[in-house]
Design an enzyme around this catalytic site. Structure first.
Site, PDB file in Angstrom:
ATOM      1  N   THR A 142       0.833  -1.205   0.000  1.00  0.00           N
ATOM      2  CA  THR A 142       0.000   0.000   0.000  1.00  0.00           C
ATOM      3  C   THR A 142       0.864   1.250   0.000  1.00  0.00           C
ATOM      4  O   THR A 142       0.492   2.279  -0.560  1.00  0.00           O
ATOM      5  CB  THR A 142      -0.935  -0.001   1.222  1.00  0.00           C
ATOM      6  OG1 THR A 142      -1.752  -1.178   1.186  1.00  0.00           O
ATOM      7  CG2 THR A 142      -1.823   1.221   1.255  1.00  0.00           C
ATOM      8  N   TYR A 172       5.337 -12.311   5.492  1.00  0.00           N
ATOM      9  CA  TYR A 172       4.133 -11.871   4.791  1.00  0.00           C
ATOM     10  C   TYR A 172       3.889 -12.798   3.606  1.00  0.00           C
ATOM     11  O   TYR A 172       4.656 -12.802   2.648  1.00  0.00           O
ATOM     12  CB  TYR A 172       4.298 -10.425   4.343  1.00  0.00           C
ATOM     13  CG  TYR A 172       3.127  -9.799   3.621  1.00  0.00           C
ATOM     14  CD1 TYR A 172       1.864 -10.413   3.588  1.00  0.00           C
ATOM     15  CD2 TYR A 172       3.269  -8.580   2.978  1.00  0.00           C
ATOM     16  CE1 TYR A 172       0.797  -9.820   2.926  1.00  0.00           C
ATOM     17  CE2 TYR A 172       2.201  -7.977   2.313  1.00  0.00           C
ATOM     18  CZ  TYR A 172       0.969  -8.602   2.291  1.00  0.00           C
ATOM     19  OH  TYR A 172      -0.078  -8.015   1.631  1.00  0.00           O
ATOM     20  N   LYS A 220       1.755 -12.668   8.560  1.00  0.00           N
ATOM     21  CA  LYS A 220       0.591 -12.044   7.930  1.00  0.00           C
ATOM     22  C   LYS A 220       0.235 -12.948   6.764  1.00  0.00           C
ATOM     23  O   LYS A 220       0.970 -13.025   5.778  1.00  0.00           O
ATOM     24  CB  LYS A 220       0.906 -10.632   7.433  1.00  0.00           C
ATOM     25  CG  LYS A 220      -0.273  -9.983   6.699  1.00  0.00           C
ATOM     26  CD  LYS A 220       0.085  -8.622   6.126  1.00  0.00           C
ATOM     27  CE  LYS A 220      -1.121  -8.041   5.371  1.00  0.00           C
ATOM     28  NZ  LYS A 220      -0.819  -6.731   4.745  1.00  0.00           N
ATOM     29  N   MET A 248      -3.547  -7.065   9.650  1.00  0.00           N
ATOM     30  CA  MET A 248      -2.706  -6.029   9.064  1.00  0.00           C
ATOM     31  C   MET A 248      -3.399  -5.614   7.782  1.00  0.00           C
ATOM     32  O   MET A 248      -3.209  -6.215   6.727  1.00  0.00           O
ATOM     33  CB  MET A 248      -1.294  -6.546   8.824  1.00  0.00           C
ATOM     34  CG  MET A 248      -0.543  -6.852  10.111  1.00  0.00           C
ATOM     35  SD  MET A 248       1.134  -7.439   9.810  1.00  0.00           S
ATOM     36  CE  MET A 248       1.731  -7.590  11.506  1.00  0.00           C
TER      37      MET A 248
END
Length: 304
Positions: free
Chosen positions: A51, A139, A167, A211
């Site tokens: 992001t 992640y 995550k 998250m």
């Protein structure tokens, strides 16, 4: 290290990086955005993730974002730095910058685009862990990396010295739940959906939170997890339903954008809310007028 080495829980948004319309890093807007997120009681902040457009940041820019976020948060919430990179050397430099800035840890995918083998993935994380003494959140994001870390591989990665969290953004929900059962007592586990399924997972199996992306709804996001923890499930359902409106309108099952691109969607939504999310940097493009209307309509439906 293990899950008890960190206090990460609840809602930690991966936040946007404010650029000007000319593509310059806007640190004044960055500080203002951070202040808004902190005032909305986020449980943590993730800097320079997907992001945050890590792929278009220079190393000095990423390090500057780390330092500014740490300074602005001033220890009030955990701040994690995105360390994703194509080589272990690059990831080590980002992790070193995060450690120097005083961040709580780093978020790290397998090297994207390359589609590394299982052996290469394990070696990558071991190399970074051995080089920098900072907590790592693994992640798993198949859409961005081309690999989906299964439970066996996540279990092996959880055994690496500095790995304290996962995550898990797999579109395979069965694998997500199996990972929670297998790993929940060893590492922090994120990706819990903000709905009745998420409530059932949190109350019956465990899990540490989400998250998420952007923090567009402000206090509603962390409010869901606080309400579940307090046993106020009616409030949790109300807040979670608002989050699902946004997620269903803007993102698909694999967490990819339904239109435009995710940073542009989130940045436009933040600007509509009066928060300086900034503009995207090429190669990403801003939303078209029709796409902006889709974002505006969703916010209007939520009374924002």
């Amino acid at each position: 290290m293990n899950r008890d080495s960190v206090d990460w829980s609840g809602y930690l948004p991966a936040v946007t990086t404010p650029f000007t319309e000319d593509g310059e890093l806007d640190l004044a807007a960055w500080r203002e955005q951070l202040d808004w997120l902190l005032a909305e009681r986020m449980d943590g902040i993730i800097v320079a993730g997907t992001t945050g457009e890590w792929f278009s940041l220079s190393e000095p820019e990423r390090a500057e974002l780390f330092r500014t976020a740490a300074d602005q948060a001033a220890g009030r919430v955990p701040v994690l730095g995105g360390a994703t990179a194509y080589t272990p050397g690059e990831a080590i430099r980002h992790a070193t910058a995060a450690r120097a800035a005083g961040l709580s840890g780093v978020l790290l995918t397998p090297p994207p685009y390359l589609v590394p083998s299982r052996r290469e993935i394990v070696a990558f994380y071991r190399t970074v862990s051995a080089a920098v003494d900072i907590p790592i959140c693994v992640y798993n994001w198949p859409r961005g990396t081309g690999v989906d870390l299964d439970v066996a591989l996540l279990t092996e990665l959880a055994g690496i010295d500095t790995v304290v969290a996962v995550k898990n953004s797999t579109p395979d929900f069965g694998s997500f739940v199996r990972g929670l059962i297998a790993l929940g007592e060893r590492v922090r586990y994120f990706g819990i959906p903000t709905n009745d399924t998420g409530i059932a997972l949190l109350t019956k199996l465990g899990g540490d939170g989400l998250m998420g992306a952007g923090g567009v709804l402000g206090a509603d996001h962390p409010g869901f997890f606080r309400a579940v923890a307090a046993g106020d499930l009616d409030t949790a359902r109300q807040l979670g339903a608002r989050d699902r409106v946004l997620m269903d309108a803007w993102f698909g099952a694999d967490y990819g954008a339904r239109f435009g691109n995710a940073p542009a969607i989130l940045k436009y939504a933040l600007r509509r809310r009066g928060v300086p999310g900034g503009h995207v940097r090429p190669p990403l493009l801003p939303l078209t007028a029709d796409e902006q209307k889709r974002v505006a309509d969703t916010l209007d439906s939520l009374g924002l």
